[in-house]
Design a protein around this motif. Structure first.
Motif, PDB file in Angstrom:
ATOM      1  N   ALA A 184       1.340  -1.132  -0.010  1.00 26.64           N
ATOM      2  CA  ALA A 184       0.060   0.288   0.493  1.00 26.64           C
ATOM      3  C   ALA A 184       0.963   0.669   0.189  1.00 26.64           C
ATOM      4  CB  ALA A 184      -0.463   0.083   1.130  1.00 26.64           C
ATOM      5  N   ILE A 185       1.519   0.896   0.676  1.00 27.55           N
ATOM      6  CA  ILE A 185       2.632   2.751   0.698  1.00 27.55           C
ATOM      7  C   ILE A 185       3.491   2.330  -0.435  1.00 27.55           C
ATOM      8  CG2 ILE A 185       4.921   1.620   1.634  1.00 27.55           C
ATOM      9  CD1 ILE A 185       4.645   3.822   4.064  1.00 27.55           C
ATOM     10  N   VAL A 186       3.399   2.049  -1.355  1.00 30.04           N
ATOM     11  CA  VAL A 186       4.188   1.616  -2.708  1.00 30.04           C
ATOM     12  C   VAL A 186       3.368   2.446  -3.274  1.00 30.04           C
ATOM     13  CG1 VAL A 186       5.121   0.634  -4.857  1.00 30.04           C
ATOM     14  CG2 VAL A 186       5.964  -0.392  -2.354  1.00 30.04           C
ATOM     15  N   VAL A 187       1.870   1.828  -3.491  1.00 28.76           N
ATOM     16  CA  VAL A 187       1.103   2.652  -3.962  1.00 28.76           C
ATOM     17  C   VAL A 187       0.791   4.194  -3.695  1.00 28.76           C
ATOM     18  CG1 VAL A 187      -1.024   2.298  -5.120  1.00 28.76           C
ATOM     19  CG2 VAL A 187      -0.271   0.718  -4.810  1.00 28.76           C
ATOM     20  N   THR A 188       0.867   4.378  -2.741  1.00 24.80           N
ATOM     21  CA  THR A 188       0.793   6.051  -1.757  1.00 24.80           C
ATOM     22  C   THR A 188       1.833   6.846  -2.224  1.00 24.80           C
ATOM     23  OG1 THR A 188       1.389   5.623   0.042  1.00 24.80           O
ATOM     24  CG2 THR A 188      -0.836   5.429  -0.117  1.00 24.80           C
ATOM     25  N   GLY A 189       2.755   6.560  -2.256  1.00 25.97           N
ATOM     26  CA  GLY A 189       3.958   6.796  -2.579  1.00 25.97           C
ATOM     27  C   GLY A 189       3.570   7.495  -4.036  1.00 25.97           C
ATOM     28  N   VAL A 206       1.747   9.901  -4.467  1.00 25.34           N
ATOM     29  CA  VAL A 206       2.821  11.631  -4.616  1.00 25.34           C
ATOM     30  C   VAL A 206       3.707  12.212  -5.499  1.00 25.34           C
ATOM     31  CG1 VAL A 206       4.840  12.480  -3.136  1.00 25.34           C
ATOM     32  CG2 VAL A 206       3.232  10.697  -1.761  1.00 25.34           C
ATOM     33  N   ARG A 207       3.665  11.024  -6.403  1.00 24.60           N
ATOM     34  CA  ARG A 207       4.554  11.837  -8.005  1.00 24.60           C
ATOM     35  C   ARG A 207       4.165  12.124  -8.772  1.00 24.60           C
ATOM     36  NH1 ARG A 207       6.538   8.178 -11.891  1.00 24.60           N
ATOM     37  NH2 ARG A 207       5.626   6.393 -10.546  1.00 24.60           N
ATOM     38  N   LEU A 208       3.137  11.471  -8.819  1.00 19.58           N
ATOM     39  CA  LEU A 208       1.775  11.265 -10.136  1.00 19.58           C
ATOM     40  C   LEU A 208       0.485  12.769  -9.598  1.00 19.58           C
ATOM     41  CD1 LEU A 208       0.396   8.099 -10.382  1.00 19.58           C
ATOM     42  CD2 LEU A 208       2.250   9.007 -11.721  1.00 19.58           C
ATOM     43  N   LEU A 244      -0.188  -5.730 -20.295  1.00 22.67           N
ATOM     44  CA  LEU A 244      -0.890  -5.238 -20.504  1.00 22.67           C
ATOM     45  C   LEU A 244      -0.936  -3.949 -20.239  1.00 22.67           C
ATOM     46  CD1 LEU A 244      -3.614  -5.173 -22.905  1.00 22.67           C
ATOM     47  CD2 LEU A 244      -4.938  -6.253 -21.006  1.00 22.67           C
ATOM     48  N   ILE A 245      -1.113  -3.481 -18.341  1.00 21.10           N
ATOM     49  CA  ILE A 245      -1.138  -1.982 -18.021  1.00 21.10           C
ATOM     50  C   ILE A 245      -0.196  -1.525 -18.911  1.00 21.10           C
ATOM     51  CG2 ILE A 245      -1.045  -0.952 -16.178  1.00 21.10           C
ATOM     52  CD1 ILE A 245      -2.018  -3.376 -15.155  1.00 21.10           C
ATOM     53  N   GLY A 246       0.903  -1.933 -18.547  1.00 28.03           N
ATOM     54  CA  GLY A 246       2.266  -1.273 -19.068  1.00 28.03           C
ATOM     55  C   GLY A 246       1.942  -0.635 -21.224  1.00 28.03           C
ATOM     56  N   PHE A 247       1.657  -1.189 -21.704  1.00 27.17           N
ATOM     57  CA  PHE A 247       1.733  -1.456 -22.842  1.00 27.17           C
ATOM     58  C   PHE A 247       0.221   0.177 -23.742  1.00 27.17           C
ATOM     59  CE2 PHE A 247       3.858  -4.673 -24.066  1.00 27.17           C
ATOM     60  CZ  PHE A 247       4.695  -4.762 -25.436  1.00 27.17           C
ATOM     61  N   VAL A 248      -0.802  -0.642 -22.319  1.00 24.93           N
ATOM     62  CA  VAL A 248      -1.853   0.519 -22.577  1.00 24.93           C
ATOM     63  C   VAL A 248      -1.226   1.683 -22.301  1.00 24.93           C
ATOM     64  CG1 VAL A 248      -4.038   1.366 -22.234  1.00 24.93           C
ATOM     65  CG2 VAL A 248      -3.569  -1.010 -22.681  1.00 24.93           C
ATOM     66  N   LEU A 264      -3.268   4.722 -14.317  1.00 25.39           N
ATOM     67  CA  LEU A 264      -2.588   3.678 -14.844  1.00 25.39           C
ATOM     68  C   LEU A 264      -0.940   3.071 -14.753  1.00 25.39           C
ATOM     69  CD1 LEU A 264      -3.813   3.342 -18.541  1.00 25.39           C
ATOM     70  CD2 LEU A 264      -4.428   2.202 -16.516  1.00 25.39           C
ATOM     71  N   VAL A 265      -0.138   4.322 -14.155  1.00 24.34           N
ATOM     72  CA  VAL A 265       1.259   4.182 -13.949  1.00 24.34           C
ATOM     73  C   VAL A 265       1.160   4.047 -12.609  1.00 24.34           C
ATOM     74  CG1 VAL A 265       2.933   5.694 -13.122  1.00 24.34           C
ATOM     75  CG2 VAL A 265       1.218   6.194 -15.427  1.00 24.34           C
ATOM     76  N   ALA A 266       0.240   4.347 -11.272  1.00 26.35           N
ATOM     77  CA  ALA A 266      -0.244   3.836 -10.330  1.00 26.35           C
ATOM     78  C   ALA A 266      -0.992   2.181 -10.475  1.00 26.35           C
ATOM     79  CB  ALA A 266      -1.737   4.671  -9.652  1.00 26.35           C
ATOM     80  N   ALA A 267      -1.830   1.684 -11.247  1.00 24.24           N
ATOM     81  CA  ALA A 267      -1.626   0.164 -11.070  1.00 24.24           C
ATOM     82  C   ALA A 267      -0.562  -0.518 -12.125  1.00 24.24           C
ATOM     83  CB  ALA A 267      -2.906   0.564 -12.581  1.00 24.24           C
ATOM     84  N   HIS A 268       0.590  -0.141 -12.226  1.00 30.57           N
ATOM     85  CA  HIS A 268       1.500  -0.209 -13.388  1.00 30.57           C
ATOM     86  C   HIS A 268       2.321  -0.618 -11.684  1.00 30.57           C
ATOM     87  CE1 HIS A 268       3.983  -2.155 -16.180  1.00 30.57           C
ATOM     88  NE2 HIS A 268       4.800  -1.494 -15.970  1.00 30.57           N
ATOM     89  N   MET A 269       2.216   0.488 -11.099  1.00 31.26           N
ATOM     90  CA  MET A 269       3.090   0.160  -9.559  1.00 31.26           C
ATOM     91  C   MET A 269       2.939  -0.722  -8.648  1.00 31.26           C
ATOM     92  SD  MET A 269       4.441   3.829  -8.641  1.00 31.26           S
ATOM     93  CE  MET A 269       5.386   3.522  -7.693  1.00 31.26           C
ATOM     94  N   LEU A 270       1.544  -1.105  -8.368  1.00 37.69           N
ATOM     95  CA  LEU A 270       0.718  -2.243  -8.020  1.00 37.69           C
ATOM     96  C   LEU A 270       0.490  -3.604  -8.783  1.00 37.69           C
ATOM     97  CD1 LEU A 270      -0.871  -3.445  -5.546  1.00 37.69           C
ATOM     98  CD2 LEU A 270      -2.843  -2.574  -7.161  1.00 37.69           C
ATOM     99  N   GLY A 271       0.625  -3.357  -9.902  1.00 35.78           N
ATOM    100  CA  GLY A 271       0.982  -4.490 -11.237  1.00 35.78           C
ATOM    101  C   GLY A 271       2.928  -5.555 -10.850  1.00 35.78           C
TER     102      GLY A 271
END
Length: 332
Positions: free
Chosen positions: A40-45, A48-50, A268-272, A282-289
């Motif tokens: 979770a803290i990776v995604v919230t971090g 912060v960047r996004l 798939l997320i990365g290419f989209v 999508l960048v946040a979803a990619h970090m979770l991925g």
């Protein structure tokens, strides 16, 4: 014989822990909560960047030169950055509770203690690296190190979660040596893909602040290198699934198949996101991925071996035989 490292516990704390032993079920729940909190803290971090809030608190460890907390003048960016800093304390509290639970377990298991200490100490280490990112005005290489350090903490938390239900005897392979080697190679490529992914991030538009520097790599070139690594990773993972099925290692094959599914979703997320010019969601979803790929990789690697109880009677002496298909268990 390898000796486990023992960590001294103050006498008063030891007496308290002796009066309140912790069950394996509770301990495993705490370890699982630690995994979730660190993901979770990776995604919230990433949030912060996004949101360009990386310098919402422009210094560290204070939020401003005069205050440890955000101020109204700093606006929403200050709130987002300071909120992420507060989450560190929550993650640290879960790690501390997990460490105390490990120490309270009876009999105490030194192998678990080392992992719990590693997770707990990883939290302040992450905070320091996060502070360095702020003090260096979001240097992209330090930002990447911050992410990779989170991956290391997640890996330690996952290892702790798995070891809780493992016996304390030596680890033994449940697949032939060539497939164990292939699993390790797949793991190494998975880690390499994560590392190169931070280089892609450091070359892209989401710097965390409008004035933050980029790493100078060509975004298209490094993105292609990253994509090539993903193709290699998926190819190795598919080969691992087929090879494990061929030798009848059902459990490891399932773990490898899950890894392939997670990789395909992440790819798939990365290419989209690449072809849609990196929208924040999508960048946040990619970090979770990325976190899920790491966890699936570790699950696959873990499935290729098992531990036997430390008190098990030794097998009768006899000539060593190679691990072949007929000696493999159907599940792990």
């Amino acid at each position: 014989m390898k000796r486990s490292v023992r960590f001294p516990v103050p006498a008063a704390l030891a007496r308290l822990l002796d009066r309140h032993p912790v069950s394996t079920t509770l301990l495993r729940r705490l370890a699982y909560a630690s995994i979730v909190a660190n993901v979770a803290i990776v995604v919230t971090g990433g949030a912060v960047r996004l949101t360009a809030s990386g310098l919402g608190c422009p210094t560290w460890p204070r939020c401003t030169d005069a205050s440890y907390t955000t101020t109204t003048e700093m606006g929403v960016h200050g709130v987002i950055e300071f909120g992420n800093r507060l989450l560190t304390f929550a993650v640290g509290a879960i790690a501390l509770a997990t460490l105390l639970a490990v120490l309270a377990q009876r009999p105490r298991r030194p192998g678990l203690t080392g992992l719990a200490v590693a997770v707990f100490l990883g939290i302040p280490a992450q905070a320091v690296i996060g502070g360095i990112t702020v003090l260096t005005n979001l240097n992209p290489w330090v930002v990447g190190l911050h992410f990779l350090a989170s991956m290391a903490v997640i890996a330690a938390a996952y290892a702790l979660w798995r070891r809780i239900v493992d016996p304390d005897g030596p680890a033994e392979p449940v697949v032939p040596r060539p497939l164990r080697t292939l699993a390790r190679l797949t793991t190494a490529v998975s880690v390499a893909v994560l590392v190169v992914g931070t280089w892609v991030t450091g070359s892209g538009p989401h710097a965390g602040d409008h004035g933050a520097a980029r790493n100078g790599l060509d975004p298209e070139t490094i993105s292609q290198v990253h994509a090539d690594g993903v193709f290699l990773l998926i190819g190795l993972s598919v080969a691992l699934v087929l090879a494990l099925r061929a030798v009848g290692a059902a459990g490891p094959a399932r773990a490898a198949l899950v890894l392939v599914a997670v990789e395909l979703g992440q790819g798939l997320i990365g290419f989209v996101q690449y072809f849609t010019h990196l929208p924040g969601v999508l960048v946040a979803a990619h970090m979770l991925g990325s976190c899920l790929v790491l966890l699936a990789t570790l699950a696959m690697l873990w499935s290729t071996r098992q531990r036997r109880p430390a008190t098990a009677d030794p097998l009768p002496a006899g000539p060593a035989r190679p691990l072949t298909e007929d000696r493999l268990p159907a599940t792990v």
